[in-house]
Structures are given as C-alpha cells and as structure tokens.
Design an enzyme around this catalytic site. Structure first.
Site, PDB file in Angstrom:
ATOM      1  N   HIS A 311       0.855  -1.190   0.000  1.00  0.00           N
ATOM      2  CA  HIS A 311       0.000   0.000   0.000  1.00  0.00           C
ATOM      3  C   HIS A 311       0.884   1.231   0.000  1.00  0.00           C
ATOM      4  CE1 HIS A 311      -3.168   2.773   1.197  1.00  0.00           C
ATOM      5  NE2 HIS A 311      -3.985   1.855   0.735  1.00  0.00           N
ATOM      6  N   ASP A 368      -8.078  -5.440   0.286  1.00  0.00           N
ATOM      7  CA  ASP A 368      -8.569  -6.258  -0.828  1.00  0.00           C
ATOM      8  C   ASP A 368      -8.183  -7.724  -0.725  1.00  0.00           C
ATOM      9  OD1 ASP A 368      -9.775  -4.130  -2.255  1.00  0.00           O
ATOM     10  OD2 ASP A 368      -7.773  -3.422  -2.742  1.00  0.00           O
TER      11      ASP A 368
HETATM   12  C1  LIG Z   1      -0.610  -0.564  -3.812  1.00  0.00           C
HETATM   13  C2  LIG Z   1       0.641  -0.297  -4.639  1.00  0.00           C
HETATM   14  C3  LIG Z   1       0.197   0.229  -6.022  1.00  0.00           C
HETATM   15  C4  LIG Z   1       1.493   0.768  -3.917  1.00  0.00           C
HETATM   16  O1  LIG Z   1       2.528   1.128  -4.775  1.00  0.00           O
HETATM   17  P1  LIG Z   1       3.670   2.167  -4.399  1.00  0.00           P
HETATM   18  O2  LIG Z   1       3.356   2.904  -3.148  1.00  0.00           O
HETATM   19  O3  LIG Z   1       3.961   2.980  -5.620  1.00  0.00           O
HETATM   20  O4  LIG Z   1       4.894   1.250  -4.051  1.00  0.00           O
HETATM   21  P2  LIG Z   1       6.008   0.786  -5.045  1.00  0.00           P
HETATM   22  O5  LIG Z   1       5.393   0.281  -6.309  1.00  0.00           O
HETATM   23  O6  LIG Z   1       7.038   1.860  -5.161  1.00  0.00           O
HETATM   24  O7  LIG Z   1       6.598  -0.445  -4.231  1.00  0.00           O
HETATM   25  C5  LIG Z   1       7.705  -0.377  -3.346  1.00  0.00           C
HETATM   26  C6  LIG Z   1       8.518  -1.653  -3.515  1.00  0.00           C
HETATM   27  O8  LIG Z   1       7.733  -2.791  -3.156  1.00  0.00           O
HETATM   28  C7  LIG Z   1       7.510  -3.642  -4.274  1.00  0.00           C
HETATM   29  N1  LIG Z   1       6.098  -4.025  -4.265  1.00  0.00           N
HETATM   30  C8  LIG Z   1       5.035  -3.237  -3.911  1.00  0.00           C
HETATM   31  N2  LIG Z   1       3.903  -3.949  -3.939  1.00  0.00           N
HETATM   32  C9  LIG Z   1       4.235  -5.198  -4.305  1.00  0.00           C
HETATM   33  C10 LIG Z   1       3.483  -6.369  -4.506  1.00  0.00           C
HETATM   34  N3  LIG Z   1       2.165  -6.357  -4.320  1.00  0.00           N
HETATM   35  N4  LIG Z   1       4.138  -7.495  -4.899  1.00  0.00           N
HETATM   36  C11 LIG Z   1       5.467  -7.478  -5.084  1.00  0.00           C
HETATM   37  N5  LIG Z   1       6.240  -6.382  -4.889  1.00  0.00           N
HETATM   38  C12 LIG Z   1       5.641  -5.260  -4.520  1.00  0.00           C
HETATM   39  C13 LIG Z   1       7.850  -2.797  -5.504  1.00  0.00           C
HETATM   40  O9  LIG Z   1       8.262  -3.601  -6.588  1.00  0.00           O
HETATM   41  C14 LIG Z   1       8.949  -1.925  -4.972  1.00  0.00           C
HETATM   42  O10 LIG Z   1      10.126  -2.683  -4.895  1.00  0.00           O
HETATM   43  P3  LIG Z   1      11.580  -1.978  -5.146  1.00  0.00           P
HETATM   44  O11 LIG Z   1      11.701  -0.953  -4.047  1.00  0.00           O
HETATM   45  O12 LIG Z   1      12.548  -3.090  -5.073  1.00  0.00           O
HETATM   46  O13 LIG Z   1      11.477  -1.365  -6.513  1.00  0.00           O
HETATM   47  C15 LIG Z   1       1.485  -1.589  -4.800  1.00  0.00           C
HETATM   48  O14 LIG Z   1       1.871  -2.059  -3.520  1.00  0.00           O
HETATM   49  C16 LIG Z   1       0.722  -2.682  -5.567  1.00  0.00           C
HETATM   50  O15 LIG Z   1       0.753  -2.690  -6.805  1.00  0.00           O
HETATM   51  N6  LIG Z   1       0.044  -3.630  -4.827  1.00  0.00           N
HETATM   52  C17 LIG Z   1      -0.749  -4.647  -5.488  1.00  0.00           C
HETATM   53  C18 LIG Z   1      -2.075  -4.074  -5.905  1.00  0.00           C
HETATM   54  C19 LIG Z   1      -3.015  -3.831  -4.735  1.00  0.00           C
HETATM   55  O16 LIG Z   1      -3.205  -4.691  -3.906  1.00  0.00           O
HETATM   56  N7  LIG Z   1      -3.644  -2.643  -4.753  1.00  0.00           N
HETATM   57  C20 LIG Z   1      -4.650  -2.303  -3.762  1.00  0.00           C
HETATM   58  C21 LIG Z   1      -4.206  -1.168  -2.904  1.00  0.00           C
HETATM   59  S1  LIG Z   1      -5.423  -0.912  -1.636  1.00  0.00           S
END
Ligand SMILES: CC(C)(COP(=O)(O)OP(=O)(O)OC[C@H]1O[C@@H](n2cnc3c(N)ncnc32)[C@H](O)[C@@H]1OP(=O)(O)O)[C@@H](O)C(=O)NCCC(=O)NCCS
Length: 433
Positions: A311, A368
């Site tokens: 998140h 979720d």
């Molecule tokens: C929610 C979300 C979009 C947040 O993204 P964000 O704040 O931009 O975080 P980032 O994408 O920068 O992630 C930080 C790190 O964790 C990793 N990461 C984040 N979520 C991950 C996941 N669900 N699975 C695997 N790796 C993940 C990223 O690859 C990144 O790794 P790095 O630092 O080595 O590059 C992201 O965690 C995600 O895509 N989750 C899955 C979708 C989801 O459940 N969404 C509902 C949110 S309520």
C-alpha cells in the site's frame, strides 16, 4: 481550517546562494506540511513529485491514516470501532456532516437517503444499450455519468441545497445502479428498491431476489455487507478521491465527478485489486505453487505482483484487512462454505510475511486481500467486486467533493511539469519531412 504557521523551512538555492523561507502549516495530527504555494513565484522553480508521494493536494478534516502504525480514523474515530458498532449510514453521516448522528439525526438521515433510492425509469433504457457481457464497471462509469442528464435540479454546485440533494442521490442510487448492472448481465428483471430495508439489506435484495420467489434476508450476511461498506467508505486522498476532487475543481457537476472517480477506481492497482486477488488465487491454485508465485512477485523482470499486498500509505498491517479477515471467517462459517481459497490466502499471507523481500519493503495484506473471498462466498461474481467498492466509496467521494467545493482556498487543480521535450525548432513543411 488551516492552523496558523508557527515554523518555517529555509531552502537554499545552491546555484545562486539565495535562501527562501517556506512557512510550515500545522496538522492536527500527523505530518505538518511545507507551504510551497508561493515557491514558483519566488524561485522560478517548480517542485517535482510524480505520484504525489510527498505532496499534500488539499486540506481535509475527514480521514486520517497513520500508515506506519496501521491506524485509520474517520473524523477522529477508529475504523475498528466504527465497523464494530455503527451502521454504514451512520458512517456516511459522520463523513458528510462531521459527527456521528444522534437518534433523531440518524432517523432523518436514513429517511433522506432512503427517499432517493429509486432511479428515473428511463435510465433503465441506458442499460439496454450495453452488451450483456459488458463489465459492470464499464456500465457503472456510463450510467453514473448519465445521472447528470436526469437530475438537472441538483447540478448547481454553488447552491448548498442542490449539493446536499446530489449527495443523497448519489449515495442512495448507487446500490440500485450497481444491482441493475448485475441483473442486466444475467438477463434477470431489475428489482426496485424496498425502502423498509436497510442500506445493505436493500442492496442484497436488489442483487439476489427475483420476482418469482420470496427472498429470505440473512441478517448476518446483511451485517457483513454493511461492514464491508463501512471498511471501504473513505480512504483519504487516494487516486480515485483525488480524481473526484480534481474533476470537481473545474466546477463539473457531482455526478460527472463521481463517474470520473469510478473510472479511476477500476484499475488493478486501486479498486480493481479485489478482483485481481481472486484471479491470482485461482491461478496459484494450490499451496504447493505458492513459492513459485512468491518468486515471480519478487522478480523485477516479471510484471506479476502479489495482489492485495502493499500500500502506498500503510507500511504496517492495514487495519481494514484485519476486520475483513475476521469477517471472512465469520461469513464462511455461517454459510457453511469451505473455500480452499481462504486456506490458500492464509498460507500465502504467512509465507509472504516471513519473506525478507516483503518484510524489508513493509508489504502487508491490504483490505482487498480478503474481501474477494467474502464476496465470493456471498454469491457475488468476481466482476462485481470493484462495483461494490464503488458503491461504498461513493460516500467518501461525495463527502470529499463537498468539502473541496466548500473550501474557500480551493482552486482549479492544475499541476505543473518538468518539461524534457524538444526545445523550440523551425517548422518543416510536409514535402521536406
Ligand atoms: C498498492 C501499490 C500500487 C502501492 O505502490 P507504491 O506505493 O507505488 O509502491 P512501489 O510500487 O514503489 O513499491 C515499493 C517496492 O515494493 C515492491 N512491491 C510493492 N507492492 C508489491 C506487490 N504487491 N508485490 C510485489 N512487490 C511489490 C515494488 O516492486 C517496490 O520494490 P523496489 O523498491 O525493489 O522497486 C502496490 O503495492 C501494488 O501494486 N500492490 C498490489 C495491488 C493492490 O493490492 N492494490 C490495492 C491497494 S489498496
């Protein structure tokens, strides 16, 4: 309202040696903000923050999240307390009006919302224009936008009464529109709302009853539905809420703004994640395959992510996920459903929470992760999961939209950019290109 500045930041431009004092605005709880509104005028520089990871876009008194501690407050109340003790409409009253209602206020609010549950009969013609296999989120984007064509009398955003009526209409009609999208997809007649039922009960009735039979309401399921709505009611300045605010900042009518929010919510990184979690669990299929999928999620060359994990704000267990997990066990037990996906989800969570990749990045299950399993057990098809999220979040969107319209400091949202395209160049006529 904004607390007075009691501090400042001094920023030095090392190119010129000039220093600038930036005021600090105080939050009632959580991080204060550095006020950069005059930054461009003073320094001829923009700030750069794609994804808004460090930028506050507005002032708000609705929802506070402490992502490190895993705390979510609506108007100061913990989400766990609201989920355990309130109805969804009490939470809607809290978000819209600033406080929990007393008995009289509750009765009036429930009545006012209930009064607006029906939709214009002609709106049902809209549905007939869609293919039967259309995704219900596609239908919802269309019909909610179309509401502005049916309810002209509540589109004047400068009229306080019209704003209130539009808010009631949106909260009240959303379950009706969502259930109609489902009924259309399975070829069953639309059900009219029944105003002797509560908000969640009414939704279940419109979703699952058929004219040929008596529908027996399961009060435990109705309670679980209501709780699920509470857990999704609002969540600060997330992508869809920011979309609603941005659309509203131009003066667009509330129905159009909420349609924009629905479009933003649809994506798998946001509200579409509950659907994506179930697809993922089905794809993993068996506990034996978890390790392979964890490895895929960690592989930067593989686009696969563990859906329902991670998140932007929570760097701890999402407090809504805890309540949802409890609800999941309760619903499955009552329905006597033995869903192997629940066992699979729990095993996946356990393995991920022990893996240094997820531990180091503070990736925890979000709301979720378990909601899809609850909804599946209740009989909702996967394609309806994000629609349910939209039904609940409409309350938050409407409350945030109202707050933004009523904010005297509000301006049209207009971000700047770091331009890296070509500099000015002479025009080349077609025959010379
Ligand atoms: C929610 C979300 C979009 C947040 O993204 P964000 O704040 O931009 O975080 P980032 O994408 O920068 O992630 C930080 C790190 O964790 C990793 N990461 C984040 N979520 C991950 C996941 N669900 N699975 C695997 N790796 C993940 C990223 O690859 C990144 O790794 P790095 O630092 O080595 O590059 C992201 O965690 C995600 O895509 N989750 C899955 C979708 C989801 O459940 N969404 C509902 C949110 S309520």
């Amino acid at each position: 309202m904004t607390k007075s500045n009691t501090g400042s930041f001094t920023l030095t431009d090392n190119q010129t040696g000039k220093s600038y004092d930036l005021p600090v605005l105080h939050a009632s709880v959580g991080p204060n903000v550095v006020d950069v509104r005059k930054f461009y005028a003073q320094t001829d520089h923009f700030t750069y923050d794609p994804g808004f990871t460090s930028t506050g876009s507005c002032e708000s008194g609705l929802t506070y999240i402490d992502g490190d501690k895993g705390i979510l407050l609506h108007r100061g109340y913990r989400i766990e307390d609201l989920a355990a003790n309130c109805s969804f409409l009490e939470v809607a009253h809290l978000l819209l009006n600033g406080d929990l209602p007393n008995k009289e206020q509750k009765a009036k609010f429930d009545h006012d919302v209930t009064y607006h549950t029906m939709v214009h009969e002609q709106l049902s013609n809209f549905y007939r224009g869609f293919r039967r296999d259309a995704h219900p989120m596609a239908i919802l984007c269309g019909v909610v936008g179309a509401l502005s064509a049916f309810y002209h009398d509540s589109t004047d955003i400068n009229d306080e009464h019209a704003r209130m009526v539009a808010s009631f209409r949106l909260i009240a009609k959303m379950p009706t529109l969502a259930a109609m999208a489902y009924k259309y997809s399975i070829g069953q007649p639309f059900n009219y709302p029944k105003n002797n039922l509560g908000y969640a009960e009414n939704f279940l009735h419109m979703m699952f009853s058929v004219p040929a039979e008596e529908y027996e309401m399961n009060p435990v399921l109705a309670k679980a539905m209501d709780r699920l709505f509470i857990l999704h009611a609002d969540h600060e300045q997330n992508a869809s809420t920011s979309t609603v605010r941005l659309a509203g900042s131009s003066g667009a009518n509330p129905f159009a703004c909420i349609a924009a929010g629905i479009a933003s919510l649809w994506g798998p990184a946001h509200g579409g994640a509950n659907e994506a979690v179930l697809t993922m669990l089905n794809e993993i299929g068996h506990k034996d395959n978890i390790k392979e999928y964890i490895a895929k999620a960690k592989d930067k060359d593989d686009p696969f992510r563990l859906m329902g994990f991670g998140h932007r704000v929570y760097k701890n267990y999402d407090p809504r996920a805890k309540v949802m997990q409890e609800s999941c066990h309760e619903v499955l037990e009552i329905l006597g459903v033995d869903d192997p996906l629940l066992e699979l989800a729990m095993e996946l969570e356990k393995i991920a929470l022990e893996d240094p990749y997820f531990v180091d990045r503070k990736l925890f299950p979000n709301v979720d992760f378990y909601s899809g399993i609850v909804l599946k057990a209740m009989g909702f098809p996967t394609s309806m999961f994000t629609v349910l999220f939209a039904v609940a979040r409409t309350t938050g969107w409407v409350a945030q939209w109202k707050e933004s319209i009523e904010d005297p400091q509000a301006k049209i949202g207009r971000p700047r950019q770091l331009y890296t395209g070509p500099t000015e160049r002479p025009f080349v006529p077609l025959d010379k290109r």
